[in-house]
Structure formats: structure tokens, C-alpha cells
Write a protein that holds these residues in place. Sequence first.
Motif, mmCIF file in Angstrom:
data_model
loop_
_atom_site.group_PDB
_atom_site.id
_atom_site.type_symbol
_atom_site.label_atom_id
_atom_site.label_comp_id
_atom_site.label_asym_id
_atom_site.label_seq_id
_atom_site.Cartn_x
_atom_site.Cartn_y
_atom_site.Cartn_z
ATOM 1 N N LEU A 33 77.742 1.116 54.076
ATOM 2 C CA LEU A 33 77.825 2.123 53.024
ATOM 3 C C LEU A 33 77.962 3.478 53.712
ATOM 4 O O LEU A 33 77.043 3.915 54.408
ATOM 5 C CB LEU A 33 76.568 2.071 52.150
ATOM 6 C CG LEU A 33 76.458 3.049 50.996
ATOM 7 C CD1 LEU A 33 77.646 2.949 50.051
ATOM 8 C CD2 LEU A 33 75.154 2.824 50.245
ATOM 9 N N GLN A 82 82.142 4.585 47.699
ATOM 10 C CA GLN A 82 81.533 3.253 47.847
ATOM 11 C C GLN A 82 80.274 3.136 47.000
ATOM 12 O O GLN A 82 80.035 2.100 46.385
ATOM 13 C CB GLN A 82 81.147 3.007 49.304
ATOM 14 C CG GLN A 82 82.179 2.334 50.132
ATOM 15 C CD GLN A 82 81.573 2.002 51.478
ATOM 16 O OE1 GLN A 82 81.138 2.895 52.211
ATOM 17 N NE2 GLN A 82 81.537 0.733 51.798
ATOM 18 N N ASN A 97 81.239 2.673 43.460
ATOM 19 C CA ASN A 97 81.740 1.315 43.279
ATOM 20 C C ASN A 97 80.588 0.319 43.243
ATOM 21 O O ASN A 97 80.573 -0.615 42.428
ATOM 22 C CB ASN A 97 82.722 0.975 44.402
ATOM 23 C CG ASN A 97 83.403 -0.348 44.197
ATOM 24 O OD1 ASN A 97 82.755 -1.392 44.176
ATOM 25 N ND2 ASN A 97 84.703 -0.319 44.068
ATOM 26 N N TYR A 143 74.140 -3.945 51.248
ATOM 27 C CA TYR A 143 74.739 -2.752 51.842
ATOM 28 C C TYR A 143 73.788 -2.166 52.868
ATOM 29 O O TYR A 143 72.582 -2.096 52.645
ATOM 30 C CB TYR A 143 75.036 -1.703 50.768
ATOM 31 C CG TYR A 143 76.197 -2.065 49.900
ATOM 32 C CD1 TYR A 143 77.465 -1.552 50.151
ATOM 33 C CD2 TYR A 143 76.039 -2.933 48.831
ATOM 34 C CE1 TYR A 143 78.536 -1.892 49.356
ATOM 35 C CE2 TYR A 143 77.104 -3.284 48.030
ATOM 36 C CZ TYR A 143 78.354 -2.760 48.290
ATOM 37 O OH TYR A 143 79.419 -3.101 47.508
#
Length: 110
Positions: free
Chosen positions: A6, A11, A14, A55
Motif C-alpha cells: 500500500l 490504492q 480502491n 495490505y
Amino acid sequence: MNWIKLTDFAQLDNLVERSKEKPQVIFKHSTRCSISSTAKHRLEQSRESDVVDFYYLDLISHREVSNRISDSFGVPHASPQVLVIRDGKCVFDESHLGIRMEDILEQAAA
């Protein structure tokens, strides 16, 4: 462990959208902290699950993303820290040696 790095705000946006279909987990890691390294190692040694995406945020390199996470989800910053994001909201957070894969997966499935 299949970490998704990340690194930017797009991102993160998203990730929030994806959380409406599948829980997302953010692990905020300080590369300068031995407790953070221990927590990361414990996660990597745990049974991985395909019910969530994991992440990895290097908060030293991407401090602005870490700050946005704290602001967006109303969760005070800690390091290391894990957040479970479901339906666009943080439904669980834990820090330091309280980070356990069993808790993450339980909260993601709730």
C-alpha cells in the motif's frame, strides 16, 4: 504471506471500495521498530486465508498514507497496527503484540 504493498491514496480508495465485497486488512509496519518486526513475523508464520486481502504499509516511507488511514477511519495511529476494513468501515483494529491472525480472521468473518 502475499502482501499487497500500500503506497498511495488511490490504492487506499480502491481498498475501501473492495471492502464492500471482501474484507481488507491493513498492516501498518515501522521498519525501525523491533515490536513491529515481531508482529509482522507472527502474521507471516500464521495460516493465511483467502477470505481477506492483506495490505502492507511501510509507514516510514508512506507516512501520508498512514495519516490518511487514521483520519479516514477515526483510528488513532499506532505502530505496528492492523485494521480490518469491511463495508468501507474499520470494524477492528489492534496494535503491538496484540496483533493475532486468529483475531483478524474472526473479525473479518463477523
